[in-house]
Design a protein around this motif. Structure first.
Motif, short mmCIF file in Angstrom:
data_model
loop_
_atom_site.label_atom_id
_atom_site.label_comp_id
_atom_site.label_asym_id
_atom_site.label_seq_id
_atom_site.Cartn_x
_atom_site.Cartn_y
_atom_site.Cartn_z
N HIS A 81 40.69 32.96 45.21
CA HIS A 81 41.82 33.32 44.34
C HIS A 81 41.75 34.82 44.05
CE1 HIS A 81 43.84 32.65 40.11
NE2 HIS A 81 44.50 33.51 40.86
N VAL A 82 42.72 35.57 44.56
CA VAL A 82 42.84 37.00 44.24
C VAL A 82 43.88 37.11 43.14
CG1 VAL A 82 43.38 39.30 45.11
CG2 VAL A 82 42.26 37.63 46.61
N PRO A 83 43.48 37.40 41.90
CA PRO A 83 44.37 37.23 40.75
C PRO A 83 45.44 38.29 40.62
CG PRO A 83 42.28 38.15 40.04
CD PRO A 83 42.13 37.84 41.51
N GLU A 84 46.45 37.96 39.85
CA GLU A 84 47.49 38.92 39.50
C GLU A 84 46.86 40.09 38.74
OE1 GLU A 84 51.53 39.11 36.71
OE2 GLU A 84 50.54 37.19 37.09
N GLY A 85 47.35 41.29 39.02
CA GLY A 85 46.85 42.46 38.32
C GLY A 85 45.53 42.99 38.86
N ARG A 86 45.08 42.44 39.99
CA ARG A 86 43.90 42.91 40.72
C ARG A 86 42.58 42.61 40.03
NH1 ARG A 86 48.22 46.24 41.50
NH2 ARG A 86 47.87 47.59 39.74
N GLN A 87 42.46 43.00 38.75
CA GLN A 87 41.28 42.69 37.94
C GLN A 87 39.97 43.12 38.62
OE1 GLN A 87 41.31 38.80 36.06
NE2 GLN A 87 43.53 38.77 35.99
N VAL A 88 39.98 44.33 39.16
CA VAL A 88 38.73 44.89 39.65
C VAL A 88 37.89 45.34 38.45
CG1 VAL A 88 39.70 45.62 41.85
CG2 VAL A 88 39.77 47.19 39.89
N PHE A 89 36.61 45.55 38.69
CA PHE A 89 35.70 46.02 37.64
C PHE A 89 35.69 47.54 37.69
CE2 PHE A 89 34.29 41.84 39.08
CZ PHE A 89 34.32 41.13 37.88
N GLY A 101 32.14 39.62 44.75
CA GLY A 101 32.94 38.64 45.47
C GLY A 101 32.11 37.55 46.14
N ALA A 102 30.81 37.79 46.26
CA ALA A 102 29.92 36.81 46.90
C ALA A 102 28.94 36.22 45.89
CB ALA A 102 29.17 37.47 48.05
N TYR A 103 29.33 36.19 44.62
CA TYR A 103 28.35 35.79 43.59
C TYR A 103 27.87 34.36 43.77
CZ TYR A 103 31.73 32.98 40.93
OH TYR A 103 32.61 32.01 40.53
N VAL A 104 28.69 33.49 44.37
CA VAL A 104 28.23 32.10 44.55
C VAL A 104 27.26 31.97 45.72
CG1 VAL A 104 30.31 31.08 43.56
CG2 VAL A 104 30.22 31.52 46.02
N ARG A 105 27.10 33.03 46.51
CA ARG A 105 26.20 32.99 47.66
C ARG A 105 24.99 33.91 47.52
NH1 ARG A 105 29.05 30.48 51.75
NH2 ARG A 105 31.31 30.37 51.40
N GLN A 144 44.23 47.03 44.94
CA GLN A 144 44.70 45.74 45.45
C GLN A 144 44.00 45.38 46.76
OE1 GLN A 144 47.17 43.34 44.03
NE2 GLN A 144 45.74 42.36 45.44
N ILE A 145 43.86 46.35 47.64
CA ILE A 145 43.16 46.10 48.90
C ILE A 145 41.70 45.76 48.62
CG2 ILE A 145 42.36 47.16 51.05
CD1 ILE A 145 45.07 48.64 51.11
N LEU A 146 41.08 46.48 47.69
CA LEU A 146 39.71 46.18 47.32
C LEU A 146 39.60 44.75 46.77
CD1 LEU A 146 36.74 46.90 46.69
CD2 LEU A 146 37.53 47.86 44.51
N ALA A 147 40.56 44.33 45.94
CA ALA A 147 40.52 42.98 45.37
C ALA A 147 40.61 41.92 46.47
CB ALA A 147 41.66 42.81 44.37
N GLY A 151 37.65 39.29 47.73
CA GLY A 151 37.82 37.87 47.95
C GLY A 151 37.28 37.42 49.30
N LEU A 152 37.40 38.28 50.31
CA LEU A 152 36.92 37.93 51.64
C LEU A 152 35.40 37.82 51.70
CD1 LEU A 152 39.22 40.19 53.84
CD2 LEU A 152 39.43 37.73 53.45
N MET A 153 34.72 38.41 50.72
CA MET A 153 33.26 38.32 50.68
C MET A 153 32.78 36.88 50.57
SD MET A 153 31.56 41.23 50.95
CE MET A 153 29.99 40.83 50.19
N SER A 154 33.60 35.98 50.04
CA SER A 154 33.20 34.58 49.88
C SER A 154 33.43 33.76 51.15
CB SER A 154 33.97 33.94 48.72
OG SER A 154 35.36 33.88 49.01
N GLN A 155 33.92 34.42 52.21
CA GLN A 155 34.20 33.77 53.49
C GLN A 155 35.14 32.56 53.33
OE1 GLN A 155 29.97 33.28 54.72
NE2 GLN A 155 30.44 34.78 56.32
N PRO A 156 36.33 32.82 52.79
CA PRO A 156 37.24 31.71 52.47
C PRO A 156 37.98 31.18 53.68
CG PRO A 156 38.27 33.81 51.97
CD PRO A 156 36.87 34.13 52.41
#
Length: 262
Positions: A81-89, A101-105, A144-147, A151-156
């Motif tokens: 899920h890449v959220p509205e408003g980008r929500q980068v840190f 983006g890979a925190y679950v791995r 936005q591209i970074l966000a 997301g791609l870091m999780s290998q979706p």
């Protein structure tokens, strides 16, 4: 079928925002959700990712029911899920944002996470050049591209993009939608929630129109794009003429050429 929503009703507290939603995303396609602000598009994306629990209905992913699974488990199974408003840190660097983006791995295999990061920044050179930069100074389009890359870091398998063109310049909208096409070409399935109906339908395979929390129209994206009813509600009468006068002639020509190439 990759994802199926069956009779989904969901909302906040006891107030439903979505009513009996049925829709599906197949493998390798782009499906777009079209609707006005407040129609329920973001709520549906949040329900699929687990940020909202459905009051009624079922969610199926790769043949398994997932509506009782926590968000992290859905992410592990390949729903990003890449959220509205980008929500980068904003206070963190590019490398740190991507790592999140890979925190679950991360805890299980740090080496593969680092390898994934290297693969992605090699594909997007501006990120490699600024790996140590804090992202708070990035433009909206760069964030936005970074966000999306985060997301791609999780290998979706399924990437859900919520309003990716929001607040971007016309040229950055082109870049973001080019990236969406590129992701589909690489085998990802895309669920695209967008107010920019013209651009979203132009790159999608199928579309669903959501109004007041209900699906009111569905079909091939090309058919919806050609529909006079859709044009009246979401593109605006004479939209192509206004589109040209609302931007510079050069930018309008570039955007139309990009969209026509879809």
């Amino acid at each position: 079928m990759l994802l199926e929503c069956k009779g989904i009703t969901a909302g906040y507290s006891r107030s439903p925002v979505l009513q009996d939603i049925d829709f599906a995303v197949d493998e390798g396609e782009i499906v777009t959700l079209v609707g006005a602000n407040g129609a329920g598009k973001s709520s549906l994306v949040k329900t699929i990712s687990g940020l909202l629990r459905p009051m009624r209905g079922e969610l199926w992913y790769l043949g398994e029911r997932i509506d009782s699974l926590p968000t992290a488990e859905r992410l592990r199974r390949g729903i990003c899920h890449v959220p509205e408003g980008r929500q980068v840190f904003s206070g963190m660097t590019v490398a740190e944002n991507l790592s999140m983006g890979a925190y679950v791995r991360r805890a299980k295999d740090k080496a593969s996470v680092q390898q994934r990061l290297e693969e992605l920044v090699n594909q997007y050179p501006f990120l490699r050049e600024r790996l140590s930069d804090a992202v708070g100074n990035f433009s909206g389009g760069q964030q936005q591209i970074l966000a999306i890359v985060r997301g791609l870091m999780s290998q979706p398998k399924l990437i859900m993009l919520d309003e990716p063109s929001l607040g971007l310049s016309p040229m950055m909208i082109i870049e973001v939608f080019d990236l969406v096409k590129e992701l589909r070409a690489k085998g990802h399935s895309i669920l695209l929630s967008e107010q920019n109906a013209y651009a979203a339908l132009a790159i999608a395979d199928r579309g669903y129109v959501i109004e007041n929390g209900r699906v009111t129209m569905t079909g091939k994206a090309s058919d919806l794009l050609a529909s006079s009813e859709i044009a009246e509600r979401y593109l605006g009468a004479g939209s192509s003429e206004r589109f040209e006068t609302d931007t510079t002639q050069r930018t309008a020509t570039q955007i139309r050429a990009c969209i026509d190439s879809f």
